[in-house]
Design a protein around this motif. Sequence first.
Motif, PDB file in Angstrom:
ATOM      1  N   ASN A 218     -61.541 -10.894 -41.596  1.00 38.61           N
ATOM      2  CA  ASN A 218     -62.278 -12.147 -41.446  1.00 38.61           C
ATOM      3  C   ASN A 218     -63.014 -12.149 -40.109  1.00 38.61           C
ATOM      4  O   ASN A 218     -62.376 -12.219 -39.051  1.00 38.61           O
ATOM      5  CB  ASN A 218     -61.279 -13.306 -41.512  1.00 38.61           C
ATOM      6  CG  ASN A 218     -61.944 -14.662 -41.522  1.00 38.61           C
ATOM      7  OD1 ASN A 218     -63.066 -14.846 -41.067  1.00 38.61           O
ATOM      8  ND2 ASN A 218     -61.228 -15.648 -42.036  1.00 38.61           N
ATOM      9  N   PRO A 219     -64.347 -12.051 -40.120  1.00 37.66           N
ATOM     10  CA  PRO A 219     -65.095 -12.058 -38.858  1.00 37.66           C
ATOM     11  C   PRO A 219     -64.814 -13.287 -37.998  1.00 37.66           C
ATOM     12  O   PRO A 219     -64.802 -13.197 -36.763  1.00 37.66           O
ATOM     13  CB  PRO A 219     -66.554 -12.045 -39.330  1.00 37.66           C
ATOM     14  CG  PRO A 219     -66.503 -11.344 -40.645  1.00 37.66           C
ATOM     15  CD  PRO A 219     -65.225 -11.815 -41.279  1.00 37.66           C
ATOM     16  N   ALA A 220     -64.571 -14.437 -38.609  1.00 40.95           N
ATOM     17  CA  ALA A 220     -64.263 -15.647 -37.839  1.00 40.95           C
ATOM     18  C   ALA A 220     -62.914 -15.516 -37.143  1.00 40.95           C
ATOM     19  O   ALA A 220     -62.727 -15.984 -36.016  1.00 40.95           O
ATOM     20  CB  ALA A 220     -64.269 -16.871 -38.752  1.00 40.95           C
ATOM     21  N   ARG A 221     -61.971 -14.871 -37.823  1.00 40.91           N
ATOM     22  CA  ARG A 221     -60.642 -14.641 -37.245  1.00 40.91           C
ATOM     23  C   ARG A 221     -60.724 -13.795 -35.979  1.00 40.91           C
ATOM     24  O   ARG A 221     -59.921 -13.953 -35.047  1.00 40.91           O
ATOM     25  CB  ARG A 221     -59.755 -13.950 -38.293  1.00 40.91           C
ATOM     26  CG  ARG A 221     -58.535 -13.184 -37.770  1.00 40.91           C
ATOM     27  CD  ARG A 221     -57.523 -14.100 -37.147  1.00 40.91           C
ATOM     28  NE  ARG A 221     -56.392 -13.363 -36.593  1.00 40.91           N
ATOM     29  CZ  ARG A 221     -56.333 -12.884 -35.356  1.00 40.91           C
ATOM     30  NH1 ARG A 221     -57.379 -13.045 -34.536  1.00 40.91           N
ATOM     31  NH2 ARG A 221     -55.269 -12.258 -34.919  1.00 40.91           N
ATOM     32  N   SER A 222     -61.694 -12.905 -35.900  1.00 40.43           N
ATOM     33  CA  SER A 222     -61.842 -12.037 -34.732  1.00 40.43           C
ATOM     34  C   SER A 222     -62.772 -12.626 -33.675  1.00 40.43           C
ATOM     35  O   SER A 222     -62.511 -12.492 -32.480  1.00 40.43           O
ATOM     36  CB  SER A 222     -62.373 -10.663 -35.173  1.00 40.43           C
ATOM     37  OG  SER A 222     -61.423  -9.996 -35.972  1.00 40.43           O
ATOM     38  N   LEU A 223     -63.849 -13.274 -34.111  1.00 43.51           N
ATOM     39  CA  LEU A 223     -64.815 -13.795 -33.143  1.00 43.51           C
ATOM     40  C   LEU A 223     -64.278 -15.016 -32.403  1.00 43.51           C
ATOM     41  O   LEU A 223     -64.548 -15.188 -31.203  1.00 43.51           O
ATOM     42  CB  LEU A 223     -66.129 -14.145 -33.838  1.00 43.51           C
ATOM     43  CG  LEU A 223     -67.289 -14.523 -32.914  1.00 43.51           C
ATOM     44  CD1 LEU A 223     -67.609 -13.376 -31.965  1.00 43.51           C
ATOM     45  CD2 LEU A 223     -68.525 -14.897 -33.732  1.00 43.51           C
ATOM     46  N   GLY A 224     -63.505 -15.868 -33.076  1.00 45.59           N
ATOM     47  CA  GLY A 224     -62.945 -17.060 -32.428  1.00 45.59           C
ATOM     48  C   GLY A 224     -62.126 -16.713 -31.188  1.00 45.59           C
ATOM     49  O   GLY A 224     -62.406 -17.204 -30.086  1.00 45.59           O
ATOM     50  N   PRO A 225     -61.101 -15.857 -31.326  1.00 44.34           N
ATOM     51  CA  PRO A 225     -60.314 -15.446 -30.152  1.00 44.34           C
ATOM     52  C   PRO A 225     -61.148 -14.723 -29.097  1.00 44.34           C
ATOM     53  O   PRO A 225     -60.887 -14.867 -27.899  1.00 44.34           O
ATOM     54  CB  PRO A 225     -59.266 -14.515 -30.751  1.00 44.34           C
ATOM     55  CG  PRO A 225     -59.128 -14.967 -32.163  1.00 44.34           C
ATOM     56  CD  PRO A 225     -60.506 -15.376 -32.572  1.00 44.34           C
TER      57      PRO A 225
END
Length: 268
Positions: A218-225
């Motif tokens: 999940n790109p959001a899972r990685s970009l958020g942090p």
Amino acid sequence: MADSLTVMVDSPPKPEFPPEKAHRQRKSNQDQIATHEPEHSPSTIQKAIAEFVGTYILIFAGCGAALINETLPLTIVGIAMVAGLALTVAIYSVGHVSGGHFNPAVTIALATVRKIQLKLVPIYVLCQFMSATLAIFTLKVLYHDKVDIGVTVTQFTSSTSHLEALVWEFIITSILVLTICGVATDHRGSKDLAGAAIGISVLINVIIAGPITGASMNPARSLGPAIVSGVYKNIWVYLIGPTLGAIFATVLYKFLRVSKPAKPEDRT
């Protein structure tokens, strides 16, 4: 008596409507139903909010488990269970409103095979990235300095090359999205069990790939942090790998899909 019977057989009662008029009547009723259906479907803003909320639940719980693991060891199995159950909860809570993507890779992949309107893609993706960032920021505020928020950043092990990490993320995301296509987008799938099946696929993937790449999917899972912590090392792997894997899975399932048979009245 014979004559009267002959009259009854030869002169059956006329139908209330001729075949042509009956067909037009059915068509009119279908048009009326179709006209009223959009009034009961979620609006774009409702779908956007659902994606925001669902993504928040997923990232808050999944990354929260990673933070807890630093002080109270959950092991990879515990983290995987939290991630899978969080996605299941999000799907059953608001998935029926927006479709339950909660993942930019899923949204882009479904748009590739025209399972979602193109106008919704930028809205969904923006909501997903914003929600993931807010979820990590919330965890950072709540945990203060007790745990380094950097542990939520997805990184692959030093013994793993960039290509290997890319392949790992490609494969596990393909498994996830293939499951989504099979149980949630196919008319032959079991819709009632969709959330459970998708959550289980995440659980399996995290157990297998979590110790190696962090099992983002999940790109959001990685970009958020990455945004909250300021650490963007190897972020491209977690943006490209899951997206390509998701697109591959949707295109593959397109060949496995069987067209829904037309209803009898549609063929008249």
